[in-house]
Scaffold this active site. Structure first.
Site, PDB file in Angstrom:
ATOM      1  N   ASP A 115       1.178   5.305   1.329  1.00 18.72           N
ATOM      2  CA  ASP A 115       0.658   6.336   2.219  1.00 18.72           C
ATOM      3  C   ASP A 115       1.162   7.689   1.748  1.00 18.72           C
ATOM      4  OD1 ASP A 115      -0.459   4.393   3.974  1.00 18.72           O
ATOM      5  OD2 ASP A 115       1.561   3.994   4.704  1.00 18.72           O
TER       6      ASP A 115
ATOM      7  N   ASP B   1       0.841  -1.196   0.000  1.00 12.77           N
ATOM      8  CA  ASP B   1       0.000   0.000   0.000  1.00 12.77           C
ATOM      9  C   ASP B   1       0.881   1.253   0.000  1.00 12.77           C
ATOM     10  OD1 ASP B   1      -0.918  -0.732   3.407  1.00 12.77           O
ATOM     11  OD2 ASP B   1       0.851   0.309   2.673  1.00 12.77           O
TER      12      ASP B   1
ATOM     13  N   ASP C  46       8.428   5.779  13.213  1.00 12.53           N
ATOM     14  CA  ASP C  46       9.107   4.804  14.065  1.00 12.53           C
ATOM     15  C   ASP C  46      10.558   4.545  13.665  1.00 12.53           C
ATOM     16  OD1 ASP C  46       8.188   3.474  11.799  1.00 12.53           O
ATOM     17  OD2 ASP C  46       7.051   1.949  12.868  1.00 12.53           O
TER      18      ASP C  46
END
Ligand code: ATP
Ligand code: MG
Length: 471
Positions: free
Chosen positions: A71, A69, A150
């Site tokens: 983003d 996917d 992260d």
């Protein structure tokens, strides 16, 4: 100079220095990016907003993988994004994002975040006493957005305006070094969101990267913080851990870092006790899951959960059998009680939605039904919606060294057989599901041949029984 020193002293405020990697120095080609993501960036740019591809999409493109996917990060607020796209929906409370649907694709569009220290009121950011962020909606700039992500490899930004990659945290270097490195102070970042520990392991396993020692070190001591995560989010994470094609490596890392004890405590305890059969069963299940994903076969969370919780369920069953040995309780009733108890304990750690819990219990129930094959029982099990999964589970148990008296093989032959052969197979087992004693048919042979064969068989130590005697 003083500012740099200051930045270095505050671990969560990583010094930000933009590195721009121009088109000719990277291998990302626009044709590997989803057209929906490109369209979203274009619309944002035309409205004078920033629009960058970020996260796993950029990382996997750089690794020549196929991102699952894409983003998009932008300086537009969720409301502004919603104003630009007809198919936009604002979702999430803890972390507000916008889902933009274009054609059949849904792209996550996120407003640049800043550190929660920059929050002007508690509505934007909330933190528990453990340092966990329960709300993370403080908006910021591209730079602040990068440092609140992260891992460095997840904080690379790509834009179709100039086709360059923007790197603020050394992500491109870490992709080359094949290292998972936390941005900022690892312990603080795990306290903010303990799921990051699971993410470190997941990316290491999936990408075949190492976890940088500084990033790895706090994990065993902080693993217990996973208890503060909602059971629903934990379930979602479990799916990502085991269904991304690297379940075997992931499972081993989860154990090595002491994380499994907080995901599947009962299973972890049995493995820690040195149960070889449980070890084999789960390892084989993970290997099979990875194989199925590689060959694009379906994997269901029900099967994964059925495997992970089978050893604790069996342990519980053994206890119940002992407790109720004088009460003549049918085995299926005892097993269902054991299942109930193990599932209830597991629900305190990860939820298991009913749509997976029911088939999981059916796979277990069928383990007791599949040995019962006389009369029309075989046919009725065969027609059960969960037969295939239950049969696979029998094979798995046998692969892990359990002796089920050739049950898997019997069912393999049953499925391949025509009606007549099926009847013969059913006739070969008794009411209790045991093979009926076979009558050996002996064909008399001429005396001379008999003598010579007998002696050679003895000489070579050969077994002269027919391999098809069961049939
Ligand atoms: P995947 O291939 O599994 O989708 P991903 O890196 O894209 O990997 P997502 O969960 O889709 O992971 O998240 C998108 C991006 O959002 C991440 O790359 C990361 O930059 C950021 N992110 C996601 N979860 C967290 C988190 N818990 N803490 C900080 N940043 C996060
Ligand atoms: Mg992603």
């Amino acid at each position: 100079m003083l500012k740099r020193l200051f930045n270095n002293l505050i671990p969560n405020r990583t010094a930000v220095k933009r590195q721009v990697i121009p088109r000719e120095q990277h291998n990302i080609s626009r044709k590997n990016i989803s057209s929906a993501a490109i369209r979203i960036m274009k619309v944002l740019h035309e409205a004078n907003f920033a629009g960058y591809l970020v996260g796993g999409g950029v990382r996997d493109l750089l690794l020549n993988g196929h991102p699952k996917d894409f983003d998009v990060a932008t300086d537009a607020t969720p409301e502004q994004i919603k104003g630009l796209f007809r198919g936009a929906r604002i979702i999430g409370r803890r972390f507000r994002i916008v889902h933009v649907r274009i054609g059949r694709e849904v792209i996550e569009v996120t407003t640049f975040r800043a550190s929660h220290e920059d929050a002007s009121h508690a509505k934007q950011a909330q933190q528990t006493d453990h340092g966990m962020l329960t709300r993370d909606n403080v908006y910021g700039s591209l730079e602040t957005d990068a440092v609140r992500r992260d891992f460095t490899i997840n904080a690379l930004y790509y834009t179709t305006e100039g086709f360059a990659i923007h790197d603020f945290v050394g992500g491109t270097r870490d992709i080359k070094r094949r290292l998972i490195c936390m941005i900022g102070d690892p312990a603080t970042r795990y306290q903010e969101d303990p799921v990051r520990m699971l993410r470190a392991v997941r990316f290491a396993a999936k990408l075949g990267f190492n976890i940088e020692p500084k990033t790895a070190k706090p994990i065993p001591d902080l693993a217990h913080l996973l208890r503060n995560i909602s059971e629903a989010r934990m379930f979602e994470e479990v799916l990502k851990l085991f269904m991304a094609g690297a379940a075997t490596a992931t499972f081993n890392l989860l154990r090595d870092y002491g994380l499994l004890a907080h995901l599947f405590p009962a299973t972890d305890a049995i493995l820690a006790g040195g149960d070889q059969q449980a070890e084999e069963l789960i390892n084989q299940a993970m290997v099979n899951t990875d194989k199925r994903i590689r060959s694009k076969q379906r994997v269901t969370p029900a099967f994964i959960y059925a495997t992970l919780l089978w050893p604790p369920m069996q342990a519980e069953l053994a206890v119940l059998r002992q407790q109720k040995r004088n009460q003549k309780v049918p085995e299926i009733v005892l097993q269902q009680q054991a299942a109930q108890s193990v599932i209830r304990q597991q629900l305190a750690h990860t939820s298991i939605p009913k749509r997976f819990q029911i088939p999981m219990r059916e796979i277990w129930d069928l383990q007791l039904r599949l040995p019962q094959r006389s009369g029309n029982r075989a046919l009725s099990s065969f027609e059960h919606a969960r037969f295939r999964a239950a049969y696979d589970f029998v094979l798995l148990r046998e692969q892990s060294g359990e002796n089920l008296g050739g049950l898997g093989d019997w069912w393999t032959r049953y499925q391949d057989a025509n009606e007549v052969a099926r009847e013969k197979l059913v006739a070969s087992v008794d009411e209790q599901g045991q093979d009926k004693p076979k009558r050996k048919r002996r064909r008399r042979k001429p005396a001379a041949q008999r003598n010579s064969e007998d002696s050679s068989a003895i000489d070579a130590g050969k077994d002269t029984s027919s391999p098809n005697a069961e049939l």
